[in-house]
Write a protein that holds these residues in place. Structure first.
Motif, PDB file in Angstrom:
ATOM      1  N   GLY A   1       0.795  -1.220   0.000  1.00 22.98           N
ATOM      2  CA  GLY A   1       0.000   0.000   0.000  1.00 22.98           C
ATOM      3  C   GLY A   1       0.827   1.270   0.000  1.00 22.98           C
ATOM      4  O   GLY A   1       1.933   1.329  -0.552  1.00 22.98           O
ATOM      5  N   HIS A   2       0.283   2.282   0.648  1.00 25.59           N
ATOM      6  CA  HIS A   2       0.967   3.578   0.682  1.00 25.59           C
ATOM      7  C   HIS A   2       2.225   3.554   1.550  1.00 25.59           C
ATOM      8  O   HIS A   2       3.081   4.422   1.404  1.00 25.59           O
ATOM      9  N   GLN A   3       2.324   2.564   2.436  1.00 28.49           N
ATOM     10  CA  GLN A   3       3.536   2.492   3.245  1.00 28.49           C
ATOM     11  C   GLN A   3       4.754   2.195   2.374  1.00 28.49           C
ATOM     12  O   GLN A   3       5.855   2.694   2.631  1.00 28.49           O
ATOM     13  N   LYS A   4       4.544   1.404   1.334  1.00 21.06           N
ATOM     14  CA  LYS A   4       5.661   1.037   0.449  1.00 21.06           C
ATOM     15  C   LYS A   4       6.170   2.223  -0.348  1.00 21.06           C
ATOM     16  O   LYS A   4       7.336   2.245  -0.757  1.00 21.06           O
ATOM     17  N   ILE A   5       5.327   3.221  -0.573  1.00 24.69           N
ATOM     18  CA  ILE A   5       5.705   4.327  -1.464  1.00 24.69           C
ATOM     19  C   ILE A   5       5.918   5.630  -0.704  1.00 24.69           C
ATOM     20  O   ILE A   5       5.830   6.708  -1.286  1.00 24.69           O
ATOM     21  N   LEU A   6       6.171   5.530   0.592  1.00 25.46           N
ATOM     22  CA  LEU A   6       6.419   6.745   1.376  1.00 25.46           C
ATOM     23  C   LEU A   6       7.543   7.559   0.743  1.00 25.46           C
ATOM     24  O   LEU A   6       8.579   7.033   0.377  1.00 25.46           O
ATOM     25  N   GLY A   7       7.337   8.853   0.636  1.00 22.35           N
ATOM     26  CA  GLY A   7       8.344   9.728   0.054  1.00 22.35           C
ATOM     27  C   GLY A   7       8.174   9.941  -1.424  1.00 22.35           C
ATOM     28  O   GLY A   7       8.802  10.832  -1.989  1.00 22.35           O
ATOM     29  N   ALA A   8       7.323   9.134  -2.088  1.00 21.41           N
ATOM     30  CA  ALA A   8       7.080   9.330  -3.517  1.00 21.41           C
ATOM     31  C   ALA A   8       6.282  10.608  -3.731  1.00 21.41           C
ATOM     32  O   ALA A   8       5.243  10.814  -3.091  1.00 21.41           O
ATOM     33  N   VAL A   9       6.772  11.488  -4.601  1.00 19.67           N
ATOM     34  CA  VAL A   9       6.057  12.728  -4.874  1.00 19.67           C
ATOM     35  C   VAL A   9       4.725  12.427  -5.543  1.00 19.67           C
ATOM     36  O   VAL A   9       3.696  13.004  -5.203  1.00 19.67           O
ATOM     37  N   LEU A  10       4.734  11.501  -6.485  1.00 16.36           N
ATOM     38  CA  LEU A  10       3.514  11.102  -7.192  1.00 16.36           C
ATOM     39  C   LEU A  10       3.052   9.766  -6.629  1.00 16.36           C
ATOM     40  O   LEU A  10       3.328   8.697  -7.178  1.00 16.36           O
ATOM     41  N   ASP A  11       2.335   9.829  -5.519  1.00 15.43           N
ATOM     42  CA  ASP A  11       1.881   8.615  -4.851  1.00 15.43           C
ATOM     43  C   ASP A  11       0.951   7.794  -5.734  1.00 15.43           C
ATOM     44  O   ASP A  11       0.909   6.568  -5.650  1.00 15.43           O
ATOM     45  N   ASP A  12       0.176   8.475  -6.605  1.00 16.42           N
ATOM     46  CA  ASP A  12      -0.766   7.759  -7.455  1.00 16.42           C
ATOM     47  C   ASP A  12      -0.050   6.848  -8.447  1.00 16.42           C
ATOM     48  O   ASP A  12      -0.397   5.671  -8.597  1.00 16.42           O
ATOM     49  N   LEU A  13       0.959   7.368  -9.123  1.00 14.02           N
ATOM     50  CA  LEU A  13       1.711   6.558 -10.064  1.00 14.02           C
ATOM     51  C   LEU A  13       2.464   5.441  -9.342  1.00 14.02           C
ATOM     52  O   LEU A  13       2.509   4.296  -9.812  1.00 14.02           O
ATOM     53  N   ALA A  14       3.032   5.772  -8.199  1.00 13.19           N
ATOM     54  CA  ALA A  14       3.819   4.787  -7.449  1.00 13.19           C
ATOM     55  C   ALA A  14       2.937   3.660  -6.918  1.00 13.19           C
ATOM     56  O   ALA A  14       3.333   2.484  -6.944  1.00 13.19           O
ATOM     57  N   LEU A  15       1.739   3.988  -6.449  1.00 14.45           N
ATOM     58  CA  LEU A  15       0.855   2.955  -5.921  1.00 14.45           C
ATOM     59  C   LEU A  15       0.377   2.032  -7.048  1.00 14.45           C
ATOM     60  O   LEU A  15       0.320   0.810  -6.881  1.00 14.45           O
ATOM     61  N   GLY A  16       0.046   2.613  -8.184  1.00 11.62           N
ATOM     62  CA  GLY A  16      -0.337   1.790  -9.316  1.00 11.62           C
ATOM     63  C   GLY A  16       0.773   0.842  -9.713  1.00 11.62           C
ATOM     64  O   GLY A  16       0.535  -0.335 -10.013  1.00 11.62           O
ATOM     65  N   GLN A  17       2.008   1.338  -9.704  1.00 16.60           N
ATOM     66  CA  GLN A  17       3.152   0.497 -10.048  1.00 16.60           C
ATOM     67  C   GLN A  17       3.327  -0.615  -9.030  1.00 16.60           C
ATOM     68  O   GLN A  17       3.687  -1.750  -9.387  1.00 16.60           O
ATOM     69  N   ALA A  18       3.082  -0.314  -7.749  1.00 18.40           N
ATOM     70  CA  ALA A  18       3.202  -1.339  -6.710  1.00 18.40           C
ATOM     71  C   ALA A  18       2.222  -2.479  -6.950  1.00 18.40           C
ATOM     72  O   ALA A  18       2.556  -3.658  -6.738  1.00 18.40           O
ATOM     73  N   PHE A  19       1.020  -2.148  -7.395  1.00 15.99           N
ATOM     74  CA  PHE A  19       0.042  -3.187  -7.714  1.00 15.99           C
ATOM     75  C   PHE A  19       0.468  -3.980  -8.948  1.00 15.99           C
ATOM     76  O   PHE A  19       0.350  -5.209  -8.980  1.00 15.99           O
ATOM     77  N   MET A  20       0.945  -3.282  -9.958  1.00 18.80           N
ATOM     78  CA  MET A  20       1.373  -3.979 -11.180  1.00 18.80           C
ATOM     79  C   MET A  20       2.576  -4.867 -10.918  1.00 18.80           C
ATOM     80  O   MET A  20       2.729  -5.916 -11.547  1.00 18.80           O
ATOM     81  N   ASP A  21       3.429  -4.486  -9.974  1.00 17.32           N
ATOM     82  CA  ASP A  21       4.578  -5.316  -9.616  1.00 17.32           C
ATOM     83  C   ASP A  21       4.134  -6.665  -9.052  1.00 17.32           C
ATOM     84  O   ASP A  21       4.891  -7.640  -9.097  1.00 17.32           O
ATOM     85  N   LYS A  22       2.932  -6.707  -8.503  1.00 18.87           N
ATOM     86  CA  LYS A  22       2.362  -7.945  -7.980  1.00 18.87           C
ATOM     87  C   LYS A  22       1.398  -8.588  -8.975  1.00 18.87           C
ATOM     88  O   LYS A  22       0.582  -9.441  -8.612  1.00 18.87           O
ATOM     89  N   ASN A  23       1.484  -8.148 -10.240  1.00 12.99           N
ATOM     90  CA  ASN A  23       0.646  -8.682 -11.320  1.00 12.99           C
ATOM     91  C   ASN A  23      -0.848  -8.471 -11.067  1.00 12.99           C
ATOM     92  O   ASN A  23      -1.682  -9.307 -11.436  1.00 12.99           O
ATOM     93  N   LEU A  24      -1.176  -7.359 -10.454  1.00 10.43           N
ATOM     94  CA  LEU A  24      -2.568  -6.987 -10.216  1.00 10.43           C
ATOM     95  C   LEU A  24      -2.960  -5.902 -11.211  1.00 10.43           C
ATOM     96  O   LEU A  24      -2.161  -5.008 -11.513  1.00 10.43           O
ATOM     97  N   PRO A  25      -4.177  -5.941 -11.741  1.00  8.31           N
ATOM     98  CA  PRO A  25      -4.581  -4.990 -12.781  1.00  8.31           C
ATOM     99  C   PRO A  25      -4.795  -3.581 -12.236  1.00  8.31           C
ATOM    100  O   PRO A  25      -5.159  -3.396 -11.066  1.00  8.31           O
ATOM    101  N   VAL A  26      -4.579  -2.604 -13.082  1.00  6.62           N
ATOM    102  CA  VAL A  26      -4.852  -1.201 -12.763  1.00  6.62           C
ATOM    103  C   VAL A  26      -5.716  -0.633 -13.887  1.00  6.62           C
ATOM    104  O   VAL A  26      -5.292  -0.582 -15.038  1.00  6.62           O
ATOM    105  N   HIS A  27      -6.930  -0.234 -13.544  1.00  2.00           N
ATOM    106  CA  HIS A  27      -7.877   0.322 -14.510  1.00  2.00           C
ATOM    107  C   HIS A  27      -7.978   1.832 -14.284  1.00  2.00           C
ATOM    108  O   HIS A  27      -8.328   2.272 -13.187  1.00  2.00           O
ATOM    109  N   CYS A  28      -7.686   2.611 -15.311  1.00  2.00           N
ATOM    110  CA  CYS A  28      -7.728   4.066 -15.221  1.00  2.00           C
ATOM    111  C   CYS A  28      -8.787   4.595 -16.193  1.00  2.00           C
ATOM    112  O   CYS A  28      -8.719   4.304 -17.387  1.00  2.00           O
TER     113      CYS A  28
END
Length: 371
Positions: free
Chosen positions: A211-238
């Protein structure tokens, strides 16, 4: 017609065609009449000095036909009456304990998620608002239709109230285009991440990804969180938020508008696919080329050139209107002066590059954020 005038017309015409390919479509949610049983929902709203903007969101939540949810407002070191206003709408207020530069919103979201009782988590920025009574059930049912997996994120529809707010038009277009998946080639490009103002996921997967704990310090939390989900092979629908969720950006004035866009654009451009970036550059350049062609034809007093350049300039006006109205209710007449909008965007982007790569820090809501 001189050679330079002809060149401007050719490049401008090419830019119009590139624009069509660049922003081919923006899918929207469709309301479903029948939905299956939906789980209990936790709505998490990180808020820092939002007393002037949070009330419409909280009121819109009270107006929803679906009411099986809790509202958690995470007060991120506010010095105004944010907490008091949130409590007056029946929201539960949590205090964000994070003090590290740049970790405010992400830590606030994480803190809210840890206290959430719902199986699904909906993160909403405090300046958003649900547009009608069926918005929430439409959002949830679509996520359910997608298997309730990964992230469903919407870019809110930008509502404009004052003239200067139209300066955000080109930024809104580029933010959406920069996600990579709205060009003619669509899903062939990997999405850059997720939209941050309205983001829905299930709690189990959120915790699994960090979640957001993994991306602490990221300026663009939205992009970073989406990437964290994709890193786990989870879909991101925008998707586009028109008809579902809206926001009003930077009502405090132009200074706030510049600061807001500066903090994200240079960093966000790294996530845009190079081919999409090239199309974007050509499209932006086309505004200046069509303007140059028109000015040159008038100076040369060439009737043929004036007719051709005027037609191309107006084509650019109409195309930019079409793109912008997908993103918000921007005033149509303002696009008659589209070179000003593109020039403002370009200047702000250059300033964002300067802050990001020279100063290595951006300022937002009283915080200096290292980048």
């Amino acid at each position: 017609m001189t050679g330079s005038e002809g060149l401007n017309l050719i490049i401008g015409s090419l830019a119009v065609l590139v624009g069509v390919m660049m922003f081919w479509s923006l899918p929207l949610l469709q309301t479903r009449k029948k939905v299956n049983q939906l789980p209990y929902l936790s709505i998490i709203i990180p808020a820092r000095n939002e007393s002037g903007r949070i009330s419409p969101l909280l009121q819109s939540l009270q107006n929803q036909s679906f009411q099986s949810f809790e509202v958690l407002v995470v007060d991120d070191h506010s010095t105004d009456h944010t907490a008091t206003i949130a409590e007056s709408f029946g929201a539960k207020v949590l205090q964000n304990k994070a003090v590290d530069s740049g970790s405010g919103k992400s830590m606030a979201c994480w803190h809210g998620a840890l206290h959430a009782k719902g199986r699904w988590l909906l993160f909403l920025d405090a300046d958003t608002s649900l547009m009608n009574a069926e918005s929430l059930i439409c959002l949830l049912s679509f996520y359910q239709q997608k298997g309730a997996k990964g992230i469903l994120s919407l870019q809110p529809y930008h509502t404009v109230h004052r003239l200067y707010e139209n300066l955000s038009a080109i930024f809104n277009i580029i933010v959406i285009v920069g996600m990579n998946v709205y060009s003619f080639w669509g899903p062939r490009f990997k999405t850059a991440g997720s939209f941050g103002p309205c983001l829905l996921c299930n709690k189990e997967e959120y915790l699994f990804t960090g979640g957001h704990q993994k991306i602490l310090g990221a300026v663009l939390d939205d992009l970073a969180l989406g990437q964290a989900f994709m890193d786990k092979n989870l879909p991101v629908h925008c998707m586009g938020g028109k008809g579902i969720v809206s926001f009003r950006m930077y009502p405090e004035g132009i200074k706030s508008l510049v600061e807001g866009w500066c903090k994200s654009f240079a960093v966000g451009s790294k996530s845009t696919h190079p081919f999409v970036m090239l199309m974007t550059i050509i499209w932006i350049s086309g505004s200046f080329m069509t303007t140059g062609a028109l000015i040159s034809s008038i100076s040369a007093n060439s009737l043929t050139a004036m007719i051709l350049s005027s037609t191309l300039y107006l084509t650019y006006v109409l195309q930019t209107i079409q793109f912008a109205r997908r993103c918000g209710n921007f005033s149509r007449y303002i696009f008659l002066f589209h070179p000003i909008l593109f020039l403002f965007f370009s200047a702000t982007f250059v300033y964002s590059l300067f802050q990001t790569y020279i100063l290595r820090t951006v300022k937002w809501k009283g915080r200096n954020i290292d980048v």
